[in-house]
Design an enzyme around this catalytic site. Structure first.
Site, PDB file in Angstrom:
ATOM      1  N   LYS A   1      12.533  -6.787   1.678  1.00 39.95           N
ATOM      2  CA  LYS A   1      11.706  -7.653   0.838  1.00 39.95           C
ATOM      3  C   LYS A   1      10.415  -6.880   0.544  1.00 39.95           C
ATOM      4  O   LYS A   1       9.516  -6.798   1.367  1.00 39.95           O
ATOM      5  CB  LYS A   1      11.383  -8.959   1.570  1.00 39.95           C
ATOM      6  CG  LYS A   1      11.138 -10.162   0.657  1.00 39.95           C
ATOM      7  CD  LYS A   1       9.933 -10.052  -0.227  1.00 39.95           C
ATOM      8  CE  LYS A   1       8.642 -10.251   0.543  1.00 39.95           C
ATOM      9  NZ  LYS A   1       7.466 -10.284  -0.381  1.00 39.95           N
TER      10      LYS A   1
ATOM     11  N   GLU B   1     -10.703  -5.824   9.311  1.00 37.40           N
ATOM     12  CA  GLU B   1     -10.131  -4.646   8.675  1.00 37.40           C
ATOM     13  C   GLU B   1     -10.679  -4.538   7.259  1.00 37.40           C
ATOM     14  O   GLU B   1     -10.622  -5.488   6.487  1.00 37.40           O
ATOM     15  CB  GLU B   1      -8.607  -4.738   8.622  1.00 37.40           C
ATOM     16  CG  GLU B   1      -7.974  -3.518   7.967  1.00 37.40           C
ATOM     17  CD  GLU B   1      -6.458  -3.547   8.002  1.00 37.40           C
ATOM     18  OE1 GLU B   1      -5.849  -2.464   8.089  1.00 37.40           O
ATOM     19  OE2 GLU B   1      -5.881  -4.650   7.947  1.00 37.40           O
TER      20      GLU B   1
ATOM     21  N   SER C   1      -0.322  -7.694   7.387  1.00 41.63           N
ATOM     22  CA  SER C   1      -1.585  -8.094   8.003  1.00 41.63           C
ATOM     23  C   SER C   1      -1.328  -8.795   9.328  1.00 41.63           C
ATOM     24  O   SER C   1      -0.223  -9.284   9.605  1.00 41.63           O
ATOM     25  CB  SER C   1      -2.352  -9.031   7.065  1.00 41.63           C
ATOM     26  OG  SER C   1      -1.678 -10.280   6.949  1.00 41.63           O
TER      27      SER C   1
ATOM     28  N   CYS D   1      -3.433   1.223   6.685  1.00 42.11           N
ATOM     29  CA  CYS D   1      -3.711   0.569   7.968  1.00 42.11           C
ATOM     30  C   CYS D   1      -4.291   1.552   8.973  1.00 42.11           C
ATOM     31  O   CYS D   1      -5.091   1.174   9.823  1.00 42.11           O
ATOM     32  CB  CYS D   1      -2.438  -0.081   8.506  1.00 42.11           C
ATOM     33  SG  CYS D   1      -1.031   1.025   8.620  1.00 42.11           S
TER      34      CYS D   1
ATOM     35  N   ASN E   1       0.810  -1.226   0.000  1.00 40.54           N
ATOM     36  CA  ASN E   1       0.000   0.000   0.000  1.00 40.54           C
ATOM     37  C   ASN E   1       0.840   1.271   0.000  1.00 40.54           C
ATOM     38  O   ASN E   1       0.506   2.239  -0.679  1.00 40.54           O
ATOM     39  CB  ASN E   1      -0.988  -0.001   1.171  1.00 40.54           C
ATOM     40  CG  ASN E   1      -0.328  -0.165   2.518  1.00 40.54           C
ATOM     41  OD1 ASN E   1       0.729  -0.796   2.652  1.00 40.54           O
ATOM     42  ND2 ASN E   1      -0.940   0.374   3.556  1.00 40.54           N
TER      43      ASN E   1
ATOM     44  N   GLU F   1       4.047  -3.931  12.601  1.00 40.45           N
ATOM     45  CA  GLU F   1       2.947  -2.960  12.497  1.00 40.45           C
ATOM     46  C   GLU F   1       1.915  -3.602  11.594  1.00 40.45           C
ATOM     47  O   GLU F   1       2.147  -3.802  10.409  1.00 40.45           O
ATOM     48  CB  GLU F   1       3.474  -1.634  11.938  1.00 40.45           C
ATOM     49  CG  GLU F   1       2.475  -0.497  12.006  1.00 40.45           C
ATOM     50  CD  GLU F   1       1.654  -0.377  10.744  1.00 40.45           C
ATOM     51  OE1 GLU F   1       0.430  -0.680  10.814  1.00 40.45           O
ATOM     52  OE2 GLU F   1       2.205  -0.026   9.694  1.00 40.45           O
TER      53      GLU F   1
END
Length: 481
Positions: A173, A383, A227, A282, A150, A248
């Site tokens: 990565k 979410e 996630s 997020c 994102n 996070e």
């Protein structure tokens, strides 16, 4: 084909395999990257381990200068990098430029902190004679950063910046769908003179490359943004080796709009906070609780503003007064959001605006606002990672705070009010790592960023992040008398 970057060199995968990169606005394959595996991870970690020997001993001012040189080189190529980001991720070009500038600001911030790592001195009581103690801070070693799709640049910077400033080396990565801008940034840092092996980028599937990094014995620090299920897996595989971990993870950020709120300001903040980046954030506003007294006014204004969005290719501009919104990054994300919407509608929720299927190519999802969704429906309990927003009517502060905390997540939160008593309650009672007051949800480089409950562990941003890339060592000096 784009290449991975290991030890300052552009390389393919040991297997020779590739992964396609798809433009989410057109569904066209336009590039490919190496499909790395464990052998490639071994090479990247070995390069970072070797580079650590010299980089960890480099003068902090020299480390800062190297970071700033890289920042300057990326800034010169800003349009090129932002163009890659738009093409692979889908966000409008203006948003891509904004993300790039946020990345550069964060890297500058950590360059400034590189020479400000301070130890502690203390005189110690001792029956063995005079003694004093020191706490010195040392870099950890090879670090790994696992970055989502994102915000591929910003969330890479929150790992690269403090790692390099503290004297560590790092292997990044990126997400399998959005590696190109990250690779180009790493190349530009090396073109600016960064020493080989200090900053490596390896591409490949997360399940293989990510786990290989997280379990590699020479990787001592792992930072993940992703996630909650992926974070749980990271703890399972990296925890037994007692690695330093920060994760996070997901969020379902509540927003409370009180009766005394500036409703127009609340609508503006929530509108941007939910639908920016096609809702793929997020810390986006994801559950809105509005008091009865201002509910109708709020909804009327929100629907009007949401109606200004126009779906389209992020490389193009919308006609005024429309606002361009790009696609979701992949078809599976659109499908999940559709399932969450259908679950809410099937249980009595009503669409205030949006909710219609998109025709044609691209992974688009129409900006949608829901009313009357049950609080145990998926749009409230999971979410929602896209432009789907449920709004709930509440009657008092106790109900608002109770519902705000009725979630397994605890990343961000916000309140719109000028009542200092409610601001105090929000700061003390909302179960989240961050609370904004009369402001949209935005991660500041200067403040620690992270969540509680299933939103993760550890903090990025701020001096706290720098500290998490350092080991403390106590030294006692005696025999002085």
């Amino acid at each position: 084909m784009a290449q991975a970057l290991i030890n300052g060199e552009s390389v393919g995968a040991k297997s020779g395999e590739e992964m396609p990169i798809v433009n989410p606005a057109t569904e066209e394959e336009f590039d490919s990257v190496p499909k790395g595996g464990r052998e490639d991870v071994e090479a990247a970690v070995a390069a970072a381990k070797e580079a650590f020997k010299e980089w960890s001993k480099t003068d902090p001012d020299e480390r800062a200068a190297a970071i700033r040189a890289g920042v300057a080189k990326v800034r010169e190529s800003a349009k090129e990098v932002a163009g890659l980001l738009t093409k692979e991720q889908g966000k409008p070009f203006a948003e891509a430029m904004g993300e790039l500038h946020h990345f550069l600001h964060g890297m500058d911030y950590y360059a400034d902190l590189a020479s400000k790592i301070e130890g502690i001195y203390a005189t110690l009581p001792s029956n063995l004679g005079p003694a004093y103690g020191l706490v010195i801070k040392k870099p950890i070693g090879v670090c790994a950063g696992i970055v989502p799709y994102n915000f591929p640049l910003t969330l890479m910077g929150t790992k690269v910046g403090p790692a390099l400033a503290a004297g560590n080396t790092i292997v990044i990565k990126p997400a399998a769908t959005t590696p190109l801008a990250a690779l180009r940034v790493a190349e530009l840092f090396h073109e600016a003179g960064l020493k080989p092996g200090v900053f490596n980028v390896i591409t490949g599937p997360g399940a293989e490359v990510g786990e290989a990094l997280a379990t590699h014995p020479d990787v001592r620090r792992v930072a993940l943004t992703g996630s909650t299920p992926v974070g749980r897996r990271l703890m399972e595989v990296a925890g037994p080796q007692f690695k330093r971990i920060s994760a996070e993870l997901g969020g379902s950020d509540p927003v409370i709009v009180f009766p005394d709120a500036d409703v127009d300001a609340a609508v503006r903040g929530i509108n941007i906070g939910r639908f920016f980046n096609a809702g793929q954030a997020c810390l986006a506003a994801k559950r809105v609780y509005v008091f009865d007294e201002v509910y109708d006014e709020f909804m009327q204004s929100l629907v009007k503003r949401v109606g200004r969005y126009e779906l389209g290719d992020g490389s193009q501009k919308a006609e005024k007064p429309k606002i361009r919104m790009g696609p979701l990054n992949a078809a599976r994300h659109r499908d999940t959001l559709t399932e969450q919407l259908e679950d809410a509608l099937g249980r009595g929720a009503k669409v205030a605006i949006g909710g219609e299927a998109h025709e044609g190519k691209g992974f688009f999802f129409q900006p949608t606002v829901l009313e009357n969704a049950p609080h145990d429906s998926r749009v409230a309990t999971e979410e929602t990672f896209g432009p789907l927003l449920p709004v709930f009517r509440v009657s008092d502060a106790d109900e608002a705070f109770r519902l705000a905390n009725e979630s397994s997540f605890g990343l961000g939160s916000s309140v719109y009010t000028y009542d200092v008593r409610m601001i105090h309650r929000a700061a003390q009672e909302i179960e989240a790592g961050m609370t904004w007051v009369n402001q949209l949800h935005f991660g500041y480089d200067e403040l620690p960023f992270g969540g509680v409950k299933e939103s993760g562990i550890g903090r990025e941003h701020g001096q706290e992040a720098l500290e998490s890339y350092l080991e403390q060592k106590s030294v006692v000096v005696g025999g002085l008398g």
